[in-house]
Design a protein around this motif. Sequence first.
Motif, short mmCIF file in Angstrom:
data_model
loop_
_atom_site.label_atom_id
_atom_site.label_comp_id
_atom_site.label_asym_id
_atom_site.label_seq_id
_atom_site.Cartn_x
_atom_site.Cartn_y
_atom_site.Cartn_z
N ILE A 605 0.85 -1.20 0.00
CA ILE A 605 0.00 0.00 0.00
C ILE A 605 0.89 1.25 0.00
O ILE A 605 2.06 1.17 0.33
CB ILE A 605 -0.92 0.04 1.25
CG1 ILE A 605 -0.06 -0.13 2.51
CG2 ILE A 605 -2.03 -0.96 1.17
CD1 ILE A 605 -0.71 0.37 3.75
N ILE A 606 0.26 2.38 -0.33
CA ILE A 606 1.01 3.65 -0.28
C ILE A 606 0.79 4.27 1.08
O ILE A 606 -0.35 4.41 1.53
CB ILE A 606 0.53 4.62 -1.39
CG1 ILE A 606 0.83 3.99 -2.76
CG2 ILE A 606 1.22 5.97 -1.26
CD1 ILE A 606 0.24 4.76 -3.91
N MET A 607 1.90 4.62 1.73
CA MET A 607 1.81 5.22 3.07
C MET A 607 1.85 6.75 2.93
O MET A 607 2.85 7.31 2.46
CB MET A 607 2.99 4.75 3.92
CG MET A 607 2.99 5.29 5.33
SD MET A 607 1.52 4.82 6.27
CE MET A 607 1.86 3.10 6.61
N ALA A 608 0.73 7.40 3.34
CA ALA A 608 0.67 8.87 3.29
C ALA A 608 1.08 9.44 4.65
O ALA A 608 0.51 9.07 5.67
CB ALA A 608 -0.74 9.33 2.94
N ILE A 609 2.08 10.28 4.62
CA ILE A 609 2.59 10.86 5.88
C ILE A 609 2.41 12.38 5.84
O ILE A 609 2.74 13.03 4.84
CB ILE A 609 4.10 10.51 6.06
CG1 ILE A 609 4.26 8.98 6.13
CG2 ILE A 609 4.67 11.19 7.31
CD1 ILE A 609 5.69 8.49 6.20
N ASN A 610 1.85 12.92 6.93
CA ASN A 610 1.65 14.38 7.01
C ASN A 610 2.97 15.09 7.28
O ASN A 610 3.78 14.64 8.08
CB ASN A 610 0.69 14.72 8.15
CG ASN A 610 -0.73 14.34 7.83
OD1 ASN A 610 -1.37 14.97 7.00
ND2 ASN A 610 -1.21 13.27 8.46
N LEU A 611 3.12 16.18 6.62
CA LEU A 611 4.35 16.97 6.81
C LEU A 611 3.96 18.38 7.26
O LEU A 611 3.12 19.01 6.64
CB LEU A 611 5.07 17.05 5.46
CG LEU A 611 6.58 17.03 5.49
CD1 LEU A 611 7.07 15.71 6.03
CD2 LEU A 611 7.13 17.25 4.09
N SER A 612 4.56 18.81 8.32
CA SER A 612 4.30 20.19 8.80
C SER A 612 4.99 21.19 7.85
O SER A 612 6.01 20.87 7.23
CB SER A 612 4.83 20.35 10.21
OG SER A 612 5.26 21.65 10.43
N ALA A 613 4.42 22.40 7.81
CA ALA A 613 5.02 23.46 6.96
C ALA A 613 6.46 23.72 7.40
O ALA A 613 7.34 23.99 6.57
CB ALA A 613 4.20 24.72 7.07
N VAL A 614 6.71 23.59 8.70
CA VAL A 614 8.06 23.84 9.22
C VAL A 614 9.02 22.79 8.66
O VAL A 614 10.13 23.13 8.23
CB VAL A 614 8.07 23.82 10.77
CG1 VAL A 614 9.46 24.07 11.33
CG2 VAL A 614 7.06 24.81 11.33
N GLN A 615 8.58 21.55 8.63
CA GLN A 615 9.43 20.48 8.07
C GLN A 615 9.68 20.73 6.58
O GLN A 615 10.78 20.54 6.09
CB GLN A 615 8.71 19.14 8.19
CG GLN A 615 8.87 18.46 9.52
CD GLN A 615 8.00 17.21 9.52
OE1 GLN A 615 6.78 17.31 9.66
NE2 GLN A 615 8.63 16.06 9.35
#
Length: 777
Positions: A605-615
């Motif tokens: 499966i494709i793993m969706a990871i949230n990224l903060s604007a700071v990152q």
Amino acid sequence: MLYCIAKITIKMVKKMSLKYFFKRFYFSRTQAPLLVTLGYTLTAVLWILGSSQLLSHIEDPKLIHQIEKFKGLAFVFITSGLLYVLLRSWYKRIMASHDQLKATLDTIPDLLFEVDLDGRYFDYHSSRDDLLAAPADKLIGKTIHEILPKDAADVCIEALYEANVSGSSHGKQIELLLGEEHKWFELSVARKIDLHSTKPHFIVLSRDITERKLTEEQLLKLSQAIEQNTSALMITDVQGTIEYVNAAFTRITGYTPQEAVGQNPQFLGLFKTPTNLYNDLWNHLIKGEQWSGEFINRKKNGEEYFQSIVATPIIDKNGNITNYMAVGEDITNRKKSEEQIHFLANFDPLTGLPNRVQMEDRFNYIISISRRNEHPFALMFLDLDHFKDINDSLGHKVGDELLINLSQRLKSILREEDTISRLGGDEFVLVLPDTDAHAATVIAQKLLESIHQTIVLSEYELSVTFSIGIALYPSDGNSLEVLLKNADAAMYRAKIEGRNSYRFFTEEMQQQSMRTLELSNALHHAIQNNELHLVYQPQISANSSTIIGAEALLRWNHPIFGNVSPSEFIAIAEDNGLILQIGEWVLRNAIAQTKLWIDKGLPPIIMAINLSAVQFRDTALPELIASILQEIQLPPEYLEIELTERAAMHDPEKAIVTMNKLHNQGIRMSIDDFGTGYSSLSYLKKFNIYKLKIDQSFIRDINTDAEDKAIVGAIIDMAKGLDLLTIAEGVETVSQLKFLKNQGCDEIQGYLFSKPLIPSEFESFVAERFNGSTLVS
Ligand SMILES: Nc1nc2c(ncn2[C@@H]2O[C@@H]3COP(=O)(O)O[C@H]4[C@@H](O)[C@H](n5cnc6c(=O)[nH]c(N)nc65)O[C@@H]4COP(=O)(O)O[C@H]3[C@H]2O)c(=O)[nH]1
């Protein structure tokens, strides 16, 4: 007869002086020798004729002989006597004249030379031999060129030639080094009248003008210093009438010396300088004292300028004031810079409103008055809603124009005594004296109402809103720091509770800010204490209902605070800087989990990871992700980075660069919460993304709200047009799913299918629903 002649002759001789002749007979000096000679001839002739006449009457030859002898001797004696008297008288006169001449010459400090046209010395006179260029005994017979240096000798010869032509020469100057001293001489040359000489001779008077020259040089230096001084200089007489102005005066004021001389200095005045300043100036000057001060004057072209003046009386050696001198500096630029510096230090350059420094000043004044009068006052914290979106989508110029416009609107609503300051960005702070809770409510409502009216800018018409936080003195604090903090907390509350509203600071908010502080501290130990874990929410294909991916969602379980929502602690982590550390932890764990599932044989499966604007702003991000993928050995196509619309649009150009880097590494990118920000379509086209995630706020009421329907439909159509996939989040009902499917939405995420699950639950969920088809597209 003889007696008579002798008497007349003696009388004549006695009286025979130039004076006698000049006075009695008006003879010239050159006629005197002729007259004496004629007198002598006449006497001799009379003597001879008279004595011969007498002798003709004597017959005795012996007597005649004796008388002739006597007559001859008498003539010799008489003429010798006469000659003696005459010579003695003339010699005395010559000597006297010589002595007089010598004495006269000795009194002249100048050097006198007699030279011919070649400059050969024939005679000299000097009362000071130290001024001679060569010892006196070596001078005569030598030429000027043999004695003087060439330059000086040339000048002398030039003077001689000039005198030869025109009779005299004046004013030529030569410089000589005598001993160790430089001396200057001025030459006066006269051609000498000498009838016997074939070659003309000249009398050269050489005057030592060294002192004069030095004084002249000194004066020249002084006058040049004054004339070329960059400060305007003016000299007046004791009545204050201008006698002199220098070039700088003309340059600064535009008035020529002709225009200024004769005027009173006040002709430059503007009547802006207070009269008592002029009085003070004159009071000092007439007492012989210096005065300094500043005037506002006017130039010839009418321009005003600030001038700093130092006025000084000029006092002669007897102690009398003869003149006044004023030295003036044009300090307009300095004044303007000072004003500018003061303005920049105290005011916001964009809106002209007081800045924090000036606001603090005014706050201190207001609080001191309020304390004394025991009156309340209000401090309001205003923050424009969605200003960042306006800036990002319409540009900073529009943002600035909006802020200027809003500042003017705020000024027009509030009272004179209220302080409106801009702290930066879209944050305004108002300090309103004599304002209690009721008055603050009225003002806040008025502000919201007025600000909401359409604002017409040069290119756009905008309708904006404010969120307002209110803190009251003394109930909510008695210092600027506390009141500001509390008003800020109240404003934040107004924001999260829907914006375009105001909130008073409450005790509960106090506790909330305490909680934020405590959470922030606790978050520092969350990773080490294993308080973080990830849950995974399945993402389902709308058409086939198969699982095609999962979104990793962070959870924090704190021993005291319990489960803290990521919506709360992610913002805190962004504020205290922990987000980079936490974000890396999420990346590493989610990637490791994906790899583990693949290794375990779960369908990929494709793993969706949230990224903060700071990152996302961290330039090391692409390398970090690459190194984690490498370390865990997960192919990049299994990874998807979810970036919020706001983070992507914050600095789109930079975002494009980062997205390209990630895309080149084979990593997918999607835009989260799509529709909540102000995406520019032109940028959207340039972003290297493959999916848009429709924000759940549009999904919630999709079956009832026509606007939401329209928005979701438009997003899906637009995505198709841009060749992008769409995923709807927060799908909870079948009707929502149906609508989305009908609209052509590609993927679904929401409680309808599954809540976010811990890994073991996720594995069971997959096992239950997996239909065997490969999910990686
Ligand atoms: N009411 C309702 N909610 C649903 C439904 N389906 C999913 N959700 C919730 O919607 C949120 C979706 O995540 P998000 O928009 O990225 O919003 C996320 C995301 O912005 C942020 N977040 C979560 N984990 C991370 C992370 O690891 N890193 C970063 N930077 N942010 C994260 O926190 C936000 C909130 O996360 P969660 O509380 O987990 O809340 C999640 C999820 O639990 C549904 O059908 N109904």
